[in-house]
Design a protein around this motif. Structure first.
Motif, short mmCIF file in Angstrom:
data_model
loop_
_atom_site.label_atom_id
_atom_site.label_comp_id
_atom_site.label_asym_id
_atom_site.label_seq_id
_atom_site.Cartn_x
_atom_site.Cartn_y
_atom_site.Cartn_z
N UNK A 130 0.78 -1.23 0.00
CA UNK A 130 0.00 0.00 0.00
C UNK A 130 0.82 1.28 0.00
N UNK A 131 2.10 1.18 -0.30
CA UNK A 131 2.97 2.36 -0.30
C UNK A 131 2.90 3.03 -1.67
N UNK A 132 2.47 4.28 -1.69
CA UNK A 132 2.29 5.01 -2.93
C UNK A 132 3.04 6.34 -2.87
N UNK A 133 3.16 6.99 -4.02
CA UNK A 133 3.79 8.31 -4.07
C UNK A 133 2.93 9.33 -3.34
N UNK A 134 3.58 10.27 -2.70
CA UNK A 134 2.88 11.42 -2.11
C UNK A 134 2.78 12.48 -3.20
N UNK A 135 1.59 12.72 -3.77
CA UNK A 135 1.47 13.68 -4.87
C UNK A 135 1.71 15.13 -4.45
N UNK A 136 1.89 15.36 -3.15
CA UNK A 136 2.20 16.72 -2.69
C UNK A 136 3.60 17.15 -3.07
N UNK A 137 4.48 16.18 -3.36
CA UNK A 137 5.84 16.52 -3.80
C UNK A 137 5.83 16.92 -5.27
N UNK A 138 6.73 17.84 -5.63
CA UNK A 138 6.88 18.25 -7.02
C UNK A 138 8.09 17.61 -7.68
N UNK A 139 9.16 17.36 -6.89
CA UNK A 139 10.39 16.84 -7.49
C UNK A 139 11.03 15.71 -6.69
N UNK A 140 10.75 15.59 -5.41
CA UNK A 140 11.43 14.62 -4.56
C UNK A 140 10.53 13.46 -4.14
N UNK A 141 9.41 13.29 -4.83
CA UNK A 141 8.49 12.23 -4.46
C UNK A 141 9.07 10.84 -4.60
N UNK A 142 9.97 10.65 -5.58
CA UNK A 142 10.57 9.33 -5.76
C UNK A 142 11.47 8.97 -4.59
N UNK A 143 12.22 9.96 -4.06
CA UNK A 143 13.08 9.71 -2.91
C UNK A 143 12.25 9.31 -1.69
N UNK A 144 11.19 10.05 -1.43
CA UNK A 144 10.30 9.75 -0.31
C UNK A 144 9.70 8.36 -0.45
N UNK A 145 9.27 8.01 -1.64
CA UNK A 145 8.64 6.70 -1.89
C UNK A 145 9.62 5.56 -1.69
N UNK A 146 10.83 5.69 -2.21
CA UNK A 146 11.83 4.64 -2.08
C UNK A 146 12.23 4.46 -0.62
N UNK A 147 12.37 5.54 0.12
CA UNK A 147 12.73 5.44 1.53
C UNK A 147 11.66 4.65 2.28
N UNK A 148 10.40 4.94 2.04
CA UNK A 148 9.33 4.22 2.73
C UNK A 148 9.32 2.74 2.35
N UNK A 149 9.62 2.42 1.09
CA UNK A 149 9.71 1.02 0.68
C UNK A 149 10.88 0.32 1.39
N UNK A 150 12.02 0.98 1.45
CA UNK A 150 13.19 0.39 2.13
C UNK A 150 12.89 0.14 3.60
N UNK A 151 12.24 1.07 4.24
CA UNK A 151 11.91 0.93 5.66
C UNK A 151 10.86 -0.15 5.91
N UNK A 152 10.14 -0.54 4.86
CA UNK A 152 9.15 -1.61 5.01
C UNK A 152 9.80 -2.99 4.99
N UNK A 153 11.11 -3.02 4.72
CA UNK A 153 11.85 -4.28 4.78
C UNK A 153 12.08 -4.95 3.44
N UNK A 154 11.95 -4.24 2.36
CA UNK A 154 12.15 -4.82 1.03
C UNK A 154 13.61 -5.25 0.86
N UNK A 155 13.81 -6.43 0.28
CA UNK A 155 15.16 -6.95 0.04
C UNK A 155 15.67 -6.44 -1.30
N UNK A 156 16.92 -5.97 -1.33
CA UNK A 156 17.48 -5.34 -2.52
C UNK A 156 18.66 -6.15 -3.05
N UNK A 157 18.72 -6.31 -4.36
CA UNK A 157 19.88 -6.88 -5.03
C UNK A 157 20.45 -5.85 -6.00
#
Length: 226
Positions: free
Chosen positions: A186-213
């Motif tokens: 259920x993690x989605x972009x915050x449309x209130x951001x104009x340019x940094x929404x991708x950074x905010x979104x990725x941080x929340x995904x990482x904090x949810x415990x996603x495994x990265x390769x």
């Protein structure tokens, strides 16, 4: 064993393989998401780069904010991409809409002015197949100018929330590939951001415990415009 018995036995083996295919030969489907608005010239290159990928099944989902008839005609009649024209509050809102259209096993985000290099998606597929628990694969990027001339090589760096929040998203979204199951969080972009929404979104995904390769291969050129 008589020849006829061997033949019948061989038919049974083939039938069993057909009915019960090995997981290794089940095709991994990619959903590529592109938010679009008045960038038809770039979008044509973007669409062609996805269509040219070999060894993978893809769906290219174009989410357009209302560019007009020329774009709609091109995408619907001259490509295999799937177009949705819908009002939005900006790029991040458009991508949130596109998430609901994903049917693939893996999804990625490709901006209009970005492309995939040949063999990129097949390489990502192999990386996911090597680790079924991985939720995100990150690759390397080439920085190019508006004339497509190479400016620099950019290797991916391990994603750390603290570093992203104190600086920026240093790994480009065109080199990030996600298993579609992460959308269930259920993690989605915050449309209130104009340019940094991708950074905010990725941080929340990482904090949810996603495994990265991390895949040591150049997957996409990122265009730096003046």
């Amino acid at each position: 064993m008589r020849e006829n018995e061997k033949f019948q036995s061989g038919l049974q083996v083939c039938e069993n393989k057909r009915l019960h295919p090995s997981p290794s030969i089940i095709e991994m489907r990619f959903s590529v998401l592109t938010a679009s608005y008045r960038q038809l010239g770039w979008l044509k290159r973007c669409i062609r780069s996805v269509a040219d990928q070999q060894g993978v099944e893809t769906e290219h989902l174009i989410q357009d904010g209302g560019t007009g008839a020329e774009l709609e005609h091109y995408v619907r009649w001259e490509t295999d991409a799937r177009l949705m024209v819908q009002p939005d509050r900006g790029m991040y809102d458009a991508l949130n809409h596109a998430f609901g259209r994903v049917t693939g096993d893996v999804f990625s985000i490709l901006n209009c002015d970005e492309q995939y290099l040949p063999g990129a998606l097949a390489a990502v597929r192999r990386e996911f197949e090597a680790d079924p628990k991985a939720g995100l694969v990150v690759g390397d990027c080439l920085l190019v100018g508006g004339d497509s001339r190479l400016i620099a090589f950019r290797r991916s760096t391990r994603l750390r929330p603290a570093m992203i929040l104190s600086d920026h998203l240093y790994d480009f979204t065109c080199t990030l590939f996600f298993r579609s199951r992460v959308l269930e969080r259920g993690i989605r972009f915050d449309p209130g951001y104009r340019a940094a929404g991708d950074a905010d979104w990725v941080v929340r995904l990482l904090r949810s415990g996603i495994k990265v390769r991390y895949l040591r291969r150049y997957l996409s050129p990122f265009t730096i415009l003046p």
